[in-house]
Design an enzyme around this catalytic site. Sequence first.
Site, PDB file in Angstrom:
ATOM      1  N   ASP A   1       5.439  27.584   0.958  1.00  0.00           N
ATOM      2  CA  ASP A   1       4.956  26.101   1.717  1.00  0.00           C
ATOM      3  C   ASP A   1       3.248  26.625   1.712  1.00  0.00           C
ATOM      4  O   ASP A   1       3.081  27.676   1.264  1.00  0.00           O
ATOM      5  CB  ASP A   1       5.512  25.963   3.191  1.00  0.00           C
ATOM      6  CG  ASP A   1       5.189  25.008   4.345  1.00  0.00           C
ATOM      7  OD1 ASP A   1       4.616  24.111   3.538  1.00  0.00           O
ATOM      8  OD2 ASP A   1       4.102  25.272   5.619  1.00  0.00           O
ATOM      9  N   SER A   2       2.763  25.114   1.594  1.00  0.00           N
ATOM     10  CA  SER A   2       1.201  25.676   2.435  1.00  0.00           C
ATOM     11  C   SER A   2       1.075  26.746   3.754  1.00  0.00           C
ATOM     12  O   SER A   2      -0.151  26.498   3.452  1.00  0.00           O
ATOM     13  CB  SER A   2       0.270  24.003   2.206  1.00  0.00           C
ATOM     14  OG  SER A   2       1.432  23.596   3.480  1.00  0.00           O
TER      15      SER A   2
ATOM     16  N   CYS B   1       8.571  22.242   2.215  1.00  0.00           N
ATOM     17  CA  CYS B   1       7.691  21.780   2.341  1.00  0.00           C
ATOM     18  C   CYS B   1       7.163  20.658   2.103  1.00  0.00           C
ATOM     19  O   CYS B   1       8.103  19.920   0.420  1.00  0.00           O
ATOM     20  CB  CYS B   1       6.137  22.025   1.355  1.00  0.00           C
ATOM     21  SG  CYS B   1       4.868  21.712   0.667  1.00  0.00           S
TER      22      CYS B   1
ATOM     23  N   GLU C   1      -1.868  25.437  11.982  1.00  0.00           N
ATOM     24  CA  GLU C   1      -2.243  26.145  11.207  1.00  0.00           C
ATOM     25  C   GLU C   1      -3.451  27.539  11.784  1.00  0.00           C
ATOM     26  O   GLU C   1      -3.717  28.396  11.844  1.00  0.00           O
ATOM     27  CB  GLU C   1      -3.054  26.126   9.835  1.00  0.00           C
ATOM     28  CG  GLU C   1      -2.398  25.245   8.823  1.00  0.00           C
ATOM     29  CD  GLU C   1      -1.352  26.523   8.298  1.00  0.00           C
ATOM     30  OE1 GLU C   1      -1.707  27.640   8.010  1.00  0.00           O
ATOM     31  OE2 GLU C   1       0.156  26.522   8.037  1.00  0.00           O
TER      32      GLU C   1
ATOM     33  N   CYS D   1       7.580  16.363   8.159  1.00  0.00           N
ATOM     34  CA  CYS D   1       6.828  18.054   7.433  1.00  0.00           C
ATOM     35  C   CYS D   1       7.112  19.097   7.935  1.00  0.00           C
ATOM     36  O   CYS D   1       6.897  19.321   9.102  1.00  0.00           O
ATOM     37  CB  CYS D   1       5.121  17.926   7.697  1.00  0.00           C
ATOM     38  SG  CYS D   1       3.708  18.927   7.695  1.00  0.00           S
TER      39      CYS D   1
ATOM     40  N   HIS E   1       5.323  20.919   9.008  1.00  0.00           N
ATOM     41  CA  HIS E   1       4.468  21.984  10.346  1.00  0.00           C
ATOM     42  C   HIS E   1       5.253  21.391  11.683  1.00  0.00           C
ATOM     43  O   HIS E   1       5.414  22.023  12.718  1.00  0.00           O
ATOM     44  CB  HIS E   1       3.473  21.864  10.154  1.00  0.00           C
ATOM     45  CG  HIS E   1       2.970  22.483   8.966  1.00  0.00           C
ATOM     46  ND1 HIS E   1       2.800  22.902   7.486  1.00  0.00           N
ATOM     47  CD2 HIS E   1       1.750  23.459   8.685  1.00  0.00           C
ATOM     48  CE1 HIS E   1       2.215  23.910   6.923  1.00  0.00           C
ATOM     49  NE2 HIS E   1       1.440  24.091   7.495  1.00  0.00           N
TER      50      HIS E   1
HETATM   51  N1  DGL Z   1       4.315  21.325   5.098  1.00  0.00           N
HETATM   52  C1  DGL Z   1       3.948  20.984   4.245  1.00  0.00           C
HETATM   53  C2  DGL Z   1       4.805  19.618   4.384  1.00  0.00           C
HETATM   54  O1  DGL Z   1       6.296  19.992   4.936  1.00  0.00           O
HETATM   55  C3  DGL Z   1       2.833  20.168   4.159  1.00  0.00           C
HETATM   56  C4  DGL Z   1       1.223  20.864   4.608  1.00  0.00           C
HETATM   57  C5  DGL Z   1       0.390  20.632   4.189  1.00  0.00           C
HETATM   58  O2  DGL Z   1      -0.426  21.943   3.645  1.00  0.00           O
HETATM   59  O3  DGL Z   1      -0.901  19.540   4.412  1.00  0.00           O
HETATM   60  O4  DGL Z   1       4.898  19.048   3.791  1.00  0.00           O
END
Ligand code: DGL
Length: 269
Positions: free
Chosen positions: A9-10, A73, A152, A184, A186
């Site tokens: 993931d990011s 992600c 984050e 997402c 997150h």
């Molecule tokens: N967690 C990521 C997603 O599911 C992306 C978050 C990001 O870096 O913008 O899209």
Amino acid sequence: MDRPIGMFDSGFGGLTVARAVIDLLPAENVVYIGDTGRYPYGPRPQDEVRQFARELAWSLVKQHEVKAVVVACNTASAAALDVLQQELPVLVVDVVEPGAKALVKASRSGRVGVIGTVGAIGSGAYERAVASTGADVELTSAACPGFVEFVERGQTSGDEITILAERLLAPIHDAGVDALLLGCTHYPYLARVIGEVMGPDVTLVSSADETAFATRELLDRLDLLRLAAADAPAEHRFYSSGDISWFADLGGRLLGPELGAADHWQPPE
Ligand code: DGL
């Protein structure tokens, strides 16, 4: 089969998927890379995210000999799933399709919503994934820039997030949806705030569990599941392209005790 399941993931978001995979498949070894040095992916051009995703996935294949790559992600899935499925020599699992399937299943009224990053929502991946379920639903989508940054930083509640959520979720609220996909990885960390803003009649759907189920089903089909062995408990390894002590600290709080330490991951030159 002892080879690990690779995930990326990011940043910290994919840990929601890692948690679900570890819970559902406790015998499996997991290698996770959080690209915190280059997050957020959401505002970046699709080509750039695709390139990052290829670097991460190939690193999991070449350096860790994973038997499967879970793209934990949504933004990377939306930008790179097709290319990863074409070029990687291992199974590739994404979060978009399992999430879309769970969303349509959760709705009774047929009015559904999805929220995600600017990149994931702008790509149209959710419209396509929901359409391909064949369900007769009306989808309202909204990008939520700013949500990922809160997670984050380790902030998952408070007035600032509530105020932002009220503004960003207004179109979804007004559409009268009864199910909302957290598109997402997150966002499950913000589920309490999102749930309060949407109200008790809206079911929040996270793709984490569905992705874990899809991973189990696909590995099983290929006869690649690792069977529990008392003398060889599962091992999990975590990597970050950013500050590894922050990754271990916040990651441990978000994921749980399996994340005790993190090593550095570096993108190729
Ligand atoms: N967690 C990521 C997603 O599911 C992306 C978050 C990001 O870096 O913008 O899209």
